[in-house]
Design a protein around this motif. Sequence first.
Motif, mmCIF file in Angstrom:
data_model
loop_
_atom_site.group_PDB
_atom_site.id
_atom_site.type_symbol
_atom_site.label_atom_id
_atom_site.label_comp_id
_atom_site.label_asym_id
_atom_site.label_seq_id
_atom_site.Cartn_x
_atom_site.Cartn_y
_atom_site.Cartn_z
ATOM 1 N N THR A 119 6.154 -5.456 -1.805
ATOM 2 C CA THR A 119 5.624 -6.271 -0.709
ATOM 3 C C THR A 119 4.707 -7.370 -1.251
ATOM 4 O OG1 THR A 119 3.679 -4.885 -0.336
ATOM 5 C CG2 THR A 119 5.669 -4.322 0.928
ATOM 6 N N SER A 171 3.878 2.035 -6.310
ATOM 7 C CA SER A 171 2.867 2.392 -7.302
ATOM 8 C C SER A 171 3.368 3.588 -8.105
ATOM 9 C CB SER A 171 1.553 2.756 -6.614
ATOM 10 O OG SER A 171 1.010 1.619 -6.011
ATOM 11 N N TYR A 204 -2.479 -3.212 -17.213
ATOM 12 C CA TYR A 204 -2.057 -3.908 -15.995
ATOM 13 C C TYR A 204 -1.602 -2.808 -15.030
ATOM 14 C CZ TYR A 204 0.787 -6.710 -12.797
ATOM 15 O OH TYR A 204 1.321 -7.294 -11.671
ATOM 16 N N GLY A 246 2.176 -0.673 0.756
ATOM 17 C CA GLY A 246 3.203 -1.713 0.818
ATOM 18 C C GLY A 246 4.567 -1.054 0.872
ATOM 19 N N ALA A 297 -3.804 0.854 2.670
ATOM 20 C CA ALA A 297 -2.638 0.047 3.039
ATOM 21 C C ALA A 297 -1.549 0.430 2.054
ATOM 22 C CB ALA A 297 -2.969 -1.429 2.901
ATOM 23 N N ASP A 311 9.987 -9.327 -11.322
ATOM 24 C CA ASP A 311 11.392 -9.088 -11.715
ATOM 25 C C ASP A 311 12.141 -8.424 -10.571
ATOM 26 O OD1 ASP A 311 10.648 -9.978 -14.165
ATOM 27 O OD2 ASP A 311 10.530 -7.999 -15.082
#
Length: 506
Positions: free
Chosen positions: A147, A81, A455, A77, A75, A142
């Motif tokens: 998505t 990335s 993260y 968005g 998938a 931010d």
Amino acid sequence: MIAYFENLPRRLSAAAGEDDSNTSDETNNDDLKSFGRDFGGMVTSVPAAVIQPSTTDEVASAIRFARAKGFALAARGNGHSIHGQAGAAGGLVLDMRRLAGPIGLTGGPGGPCAVVPAGALWAEVLEWAVTKHRMAPPSWTDYLGLTVGGTLSNGGVSGQTFRHGPQVVNVSQLEVITGDGERRLCSPEAGEADLFFAVLGGLGQFGVITRAWIPLLPAPDAVKWIRVVYSDFARYASDAESLVNRYGPDSFDYLEGFAFVNGDDPVNGYGLVPLDSGRQTFDPDRLPQGSGPLLYCLELALHCRHADDKRAAEMLKPLGYVKGLEFCAKVSYVDFLSRVNHSEAEARENGTWDAPHPWLNIFVSACDIVDFDREVFRKILRRGVGGPMLVYPMLRRKWDQRMSVSVPDGEIFYLVALLRFARSPPAGPSAEEMMAENQAVVDRCRSAGYNYKLYLPHYRDQSQWAVHFGENGWSRFLDRKVRYDPAAILSPGQLIFSPEAPPHSR
Ligand SMILES: Cc1cc2nc3c(=O)[nH]c(=O)nc-3n(C[C@H](O)[C@H](O)[C@H](O)COP(=O)(O)OP(=O)(O)OC[C@H]3O[C@@H](n4cnc5c(N)ncnc54)[C@H](O)[C@@H]3O)c2cc1C
């Protein structure tokens, strides 16, 4: 459903049981290539086909098709990335932006909720919620060009996280299509709680999120936005931590902060601080003698319900920032949440939006953050990174450990985000040089024994993923993969599993 593909003419939609009248096999390499790139701009993973579903059923049939034919499927968005996580080289990409349809409003015992298609951008959610209903989700990112499904698959953090938790804890129900093509509604109360928690921060591994139920609160009209500057990191961190620990009428509604270069370098220096650079100026004569190579800016906001100037001044009084280096503005709530649009426009204009972005995001435990400042910020990164170096605290108790996201131990941890917007060589460093600097930062965290987690993590093999999740977290992750996507077709770009290397639970 529209499918774009190369070398798979018609077979795809026919096998998926779809009418192929909408299917284009003339589409071309350029379309496929554009879906093989992401915001990071460093990885190319050209898919065999891009499927543009307009309904949940079409998502389910694409997944069943992929599983039957042994294709991996990602998938995607908005493709924001960094390391190809939303890609599927030689596999299928589901363009979730096509699943952005109308947002609905529903009531419930917990209050009003937005029912949002997973391909909607947060900017679209904001526009819908505030203009139509004068309400808003409590927790944001931010930048809002991401998505809903993409950030829920990761975490979703910003200056509201210390108060309301990340976006993954601000969702009450999900509609998910698991790796077997089954549609499931899941929530902590109404059933399938394990799937619900698996998918949140689950890096796309356990199912495709097609809809999310997001609780809403009344939206404020305006925001008092404040920046204050510190020359001493220990004082900066101690003030920031005392503010995130405060809850009640004397709590700010938003808290972030960043490190910047002590100099007038136009990209990394003083110019990053003023809120209205036309009218506000940064006066370096205010800085104490002997200030180091980096300074720190604490960024705060108060919603208008208690944004009177006197109250804000009272709340700032105990803080140890450099007096005279405070900057304030009053802006509408929508303008505040859309504040990054201005930087995006600038970056598009000067070409750095389309240049590679070797970004690094790390959660660092509060017990190591002062050492991190000394060893990483002030040594490795003392000249800046060509963009913001965020560093601000959040509370671990606002995260839910049943979810897939992995965070450091301890009550408080910091987000450190190196958001590099460098010009391409020869004007700026190469992507390789920036990646090497990121590696030096991670190596330093490891060798110093800091308590940290990446993260938006990116690893190349399973043994590194196992370390990232820790022993219990990894065995839970494996069990969930076996339960929800045993053929390991979903989200191959994360480089955790693949159809050739499926999971085996322990
Ligand atoms: C300019 C910019 C600003 C950012 N600001 C923030 C910020 O303030 N806070 C923050 O937390 N993050 C921030 N991020 C990071 C961002 O949250 C992640 O990069 C996120 O993955 C991007 O969302 P996307 O919708 O583009 O997802 P993609 O990059 O397209 O996908 C990310 C991952 O999620 C999976 N995925 C996508 N949609 C779904 C779905 N519907 N169901 C299941 N899996 C899915 C993909 O397969 C992939 O593995 C920022 C990124 C950028 C580029």
